[in-house]
Design a protein around this motif. Structure first.
Motif: not given
Length: 873
Positions: A655-662
């Motif tokens: 989730k953290v990675i996804g938010q970062a990628l987003k």
């Protein structure tokens, strides 16, 4: 069709007809019928009977009579042997009617006297009499004992044999019975007699012609015929006791007698009166409109006189029943004939009247048949057996004897109709004839001298006189029986008395000649008897010799048979010994086999125990294995929890990675994000179908059903619901019908959600009765069995069927489906399947339905009302 025997019996019952030859020779006597008129009771009574001669009466019907209008019956004459007017005394009636019967009784003749008439006509008075004016019966007894007083035998010398005959006992036997009677009746018996009936010795005349060389005994019996049944009035017991009914039978000489009747030996007239009044108290007497003491039965008082000659010495009775002479005198007081409309009888009295009139009509019918047979040479059957009264009198009319009848009549006009019938009956009876009895001197026929008893008394008196001192020189002729008479008269012839002396001498010589001839006849008779005895002895000797020879031949034959039987016995004993030895050997062999059987039973029991032990060991191993499986499941659950927590951490990281990628790539929408593990599992579960083996399922999808229910996590709730979905349950086991679930007592738990579940079913371990299946609530049947397959894995089978009622009231099971649950080892499947990726970490239950499988062949239930096929491991 009648047999010859029955025809012969009928011919014997018929009375021979009276022929002219019989009338000319005078070998038959008619029945003497006398008439006695009763005095008028009241001066106002009008008589209808008039005496016109000593033998004839004239009857004139009054206007009130039923036969008054009949012209033929207005005035009628009836003739009798003699007619007794009302003023006739009892002594005169006895002398003219019964005295000849008593004389015949003493000489050995049979006699019958009966009184006949309407109720209240004086029958009982004529027969019995009253105080100081006794009738026929007491006078007969008085004159009999007056005549035989000095010639009576001691008591119990003659004894009845209960078959109408008598036995002769010795003096010793008779004395023994007299002593027993004296000991039994040492307290005096009560006297029932009337002392006024005993006549004084001066009023009784002695009958002449008694045979003093015989000994006599008198026996009396008293019976009554009531309602056509015979009763013994002298039976033992109190006078108030009702006697029992007796039977009438015939003896060997075809003479009728009352079987089992009490016969009392009497030694005086007083004893006879005692017996008579004892029976009179038991006689049926009742009050009627015509008579205050009317006899309701026919009474018969029988006197039997037994006489037998004494031996040659004139002392003891000859011990031979052939020389017995038995004469009988029956005194009958008939019940009065009466009309019901006059007596006004009802109930029991009416029944008695009917039986009395019926028996009297039968007596009249018998006399009419006898008269027709004797006068008209007919061959009619005389109906003696229709009444006990006539059957009892059969001997007097068909045998030898004297019959007398006293017709008692009441001359009142009120009794005309009944008296008319009595007169007609008397007219019929007077025409019947009876054969004259033949009297024989038994002593003379066997060669015994007349006067031997008197000679014996004189001889005993002379011996007593010789014992006196003054009689030593007395000369005594001891041959009194064989003397020719007194000494010759004086032979001096004088001129004046010559004719007289000559006549006396001639008479004396004629007497001696007759005496000598009599002695010669007696001697010739004795010689003939002695010669006959010798011939009989010689004949018996020859018969004995021939019988002896025959017996010797039979004895030799018997000896041969005995020897043959002895040989057979020896052979049989040898065979028996051999068979005994064989039996012993077989017994020992049987015992040995029993011992071997016991040993084998012990071995079987040991094997059974060992199998039980092995079974317990296997159960323990299985339980250990199950425990290990459960332990593995807990480990897997722990691992699943750990993986869940790891997953959560990874999701957080993703989730953290996804938010970062987003945030870094706001414009990139076609990026392929990795799917979560739950989505992969859901997709995999959607691809699973019942009956197939899932492949490469995640470990958390194989969590046990119980654990999934107890513990729900956010990530596993969906999987738990998917596993526990009702559509994945066994639809064939939960249809809601009335099931009988036949489950073994020891079944291995399956530990899986695929276990069979039947709602509201009746679980039984063993079918004990028909009611377990044959009832209205049961329509389905399920049999559960467990066994190992060829690979050693546990396999559970469910045999299902429908319960169908039978015609006999029972039920039968028709199997229609088989379901099978089979356990698969994850290890074995991972080794055998190359397509499964990754190791399997949980048990898997597979389900397979085989609709073409046939039910197992197992024995049916023991009940006759059901047919159930059951198989159980």
């Amino acid at each position: 069709m009648k047999s010859a025997k029955s025809k012969q019996r009928l011919n014997e019952m018929r009375t021979p007809a009276r022929s002219k030859q019989n009338l000319l020779t005078g070998d038959r006597d008619p029945v003497y019928v006398f008439c006695r008129l009763r005095p008028m009771q009241r001066d106002a009574d009008v008589p209808c009977v008039k005496i016109i001669s000593p033998t004839t009466v004239l009857m004139s019907p009054p206007s009130t009579a039923l036969s008054y209008r009949n012209e033929n019956s207005k005035t009628m004459k009836y003739t009798f042997r003699e007619v007794f007017p009302p003023e006739t005394s009892q002594q005169e009636v006895f002398d003219k009617v019964a005295l000849s019967l008593v004389e015949g009784l003493v000489k050995g003749k049979n006699g019958l006297l009966f009184t006949y008439g309407v109720t209240g006509s004086g029958k009982t008075f004529t027969m019995t009499g009253e105080s100081n004016n006794c009738g026929v019966l007491p006078r007969c007894l008085n004159i009999i004992f007056k005549t035989i007083n000095d010639c009576q035998a001691h008591k119990y010398v003659f004894k009845p044999d209960k078959m109408n005959m008598f036995d002769i006992q010795t003096e010793a036997e008779a004395m023994l019975e007299r002593q027993q009677e004296l000991h039994k009746f040492k307290t005096g018996k009560k006297n029932h007699s009337n002392p006024d009936l005993a006549m004084s010795s001066r009023d009784v005349t002695k009958i002449e012609g008694l045979n003093e060389d015989n000994q006599y005994a008198v026996f009396v019996s008293y019976v009554e015929v009531y309602n056509n049944s015979v009763f013994d009035l002298l039976e033992d017991g109190p006078p108030s006791k009702t006697p029992s009914a007796k039977l009438i039978r015939e003896d060997g000489a075809r003479n009728t007698y009352v079987h089992g009747v009490t016969e009392i030996e009497i030694k005086s007239a007083e004893e006879a009166f005692d017996a008579f009044y004892l029976g009179l108290k038991r006689k049926r007497i009742a009050h009627t409109s015509l008579n205050a003491e009317s006899s309701r039965s026919h009474s018969v008082f029988t006197i039997r006189l037994v006489q037998a000659p004494v031996d040659a010495e004139g002392e003891a009775v000859i011990q031979n029943k052939k020389f017995l002479s038995i004469s009988q005198l029956s005194l009958v007081d008939l019940a009065g004939s009466e009309r019901t409309n006059r007596t006004k009888n009802t109930g029991q009295r009416l029944r008695e009247t009917g039986n009395i009139n019926k028996s009297l009509m039968t007596l009249r019918s018998c006399l009419e048949a006898l008269r027709e047979n004797q006068i008209g040479a007919a061959n009619n059957i005389v109906p003696y057996r229709e009444s006990k009264l006539t059957f009892l009198f059969k001997n007097f009319f068909e045998g030898e004897g004297q019959v007398r009848m006293i017709v008692c009549a009441n001359p009142r006009a009120e009794d005309y109709d009944e008296t008319l019938q009595v007169m007609r009956f008397a007219e019929i009876a007077a025409e019947v004839e009876v054969a004259k009895p033949q009297i024989t001197d038994i002593g003379a026929t066997i060669g015994l001298m007349t006067g031997r008893r008197k000679a014996n008394r004189l001889f005993n008196a002379a011996k007593e006189n010789l014992a006196r001192p003054e009689a030593k020189d007395l000369e005594l002729d001891l041959g009194l029986v064989y003397s020719l008479g007194p000494d010759f008269p004086s032979l001096e012839l004088n001129s004046s008395q010559a004719a007289h002396i000559t006549k006396e001498l001639m008479a004396h010589l004629e007497m001696r000649i007759n005496r000598r001839e009599q002695l010669k006849r007696i001697k010739a008779l004795k010689d003939e008897r002695f010669r006959s005895s010798l011939l009989e002895l010689e004949k018996e000797l020859m018969e004995l010799k021939s019988e002896n020879m025959s017996l010797r031949g039979q004895l030799s034959t018997a000896d041969q048979r005995i020897r043959a039987l002895e040989d057979r016995i020896t052979t049989t004993e040898n065979t028996s010994a051999i068979n005994q030895r064989k039996l012993t050997e077989i017994t020992e062999y049987t015992s040995q086999l029993k011992r071997e059987l016991q040993e084998k039973d012990l071995l079987l029991n040991q094997n059974k125990l060992e199998k039980e032990k092995q079974k317990k060991i296997l159960e323990r191993k299985y339980n250990n294995k199950i425990a290990a499986e459960h332990e593995k499941a807990r480990e897997i659950h722990t691992e699943n929890e750990r993986l869940k927590s790891t997953k959560k951490e990874h999701e957080k990281i993703f989730k953290v990675i996804g938010q970062a990628l987003k945030s870094g790539n706001e414009g990139g929408d076609n990026i392929d994000y990795p799917r979560s593990t739950g989505d992969v599992a859901a997709e995999t579960y959607r691809d699973f179908t019942p009956g197939s083996t899932p492949r490469a399922l995640p470990a958390h999808m194989l969590t046990p059903f119980s654990l999934a229910q107890n513990k729900e996590t956010p990530g596993s709730s969906r999987r738990g619901i998917a596993v526990a979905n009702p559509r994945h349950r066994r639809s064939l086991s939960a249809d809601g019908r009335g099931w009988v679930e036949h489950t073994p007592s020891k079944i291995v738990p399956m530990g899986t959600v695929m276990k069979p579940s039947i709602v509201n079913s009746k679980v039984v371990n063993k079918l004990k009765s028909v009611k377990d299946i044959a009832n209205s609530k049961t329509s389905k049947y399920c049999l559960i069995s467990q066994e190992q397959d060829t690979d050693g894995e546990l396999e559970t089978k469910l045999y299902k069927g429908d319960v169908v009622p039978t015609c006999g009231g029972g039920a039968q099971v028709i199997f229609s489906d088989v379901e099978m649950l089979k356990q698969f080892s994850p290890t074995r499947e991972s080794n055998q399947s190359n397509n499964i990726s990754g190791p399997s970490c949980a048990r898997h239950s597979g389900k397979r339905r085989e609709t073409t499988h046939s039910p197992p062949q197992t024995p049916s239930n023991a009940s006759k009302k059901q047919r159930i096929v059951i198989g159980e491991d």
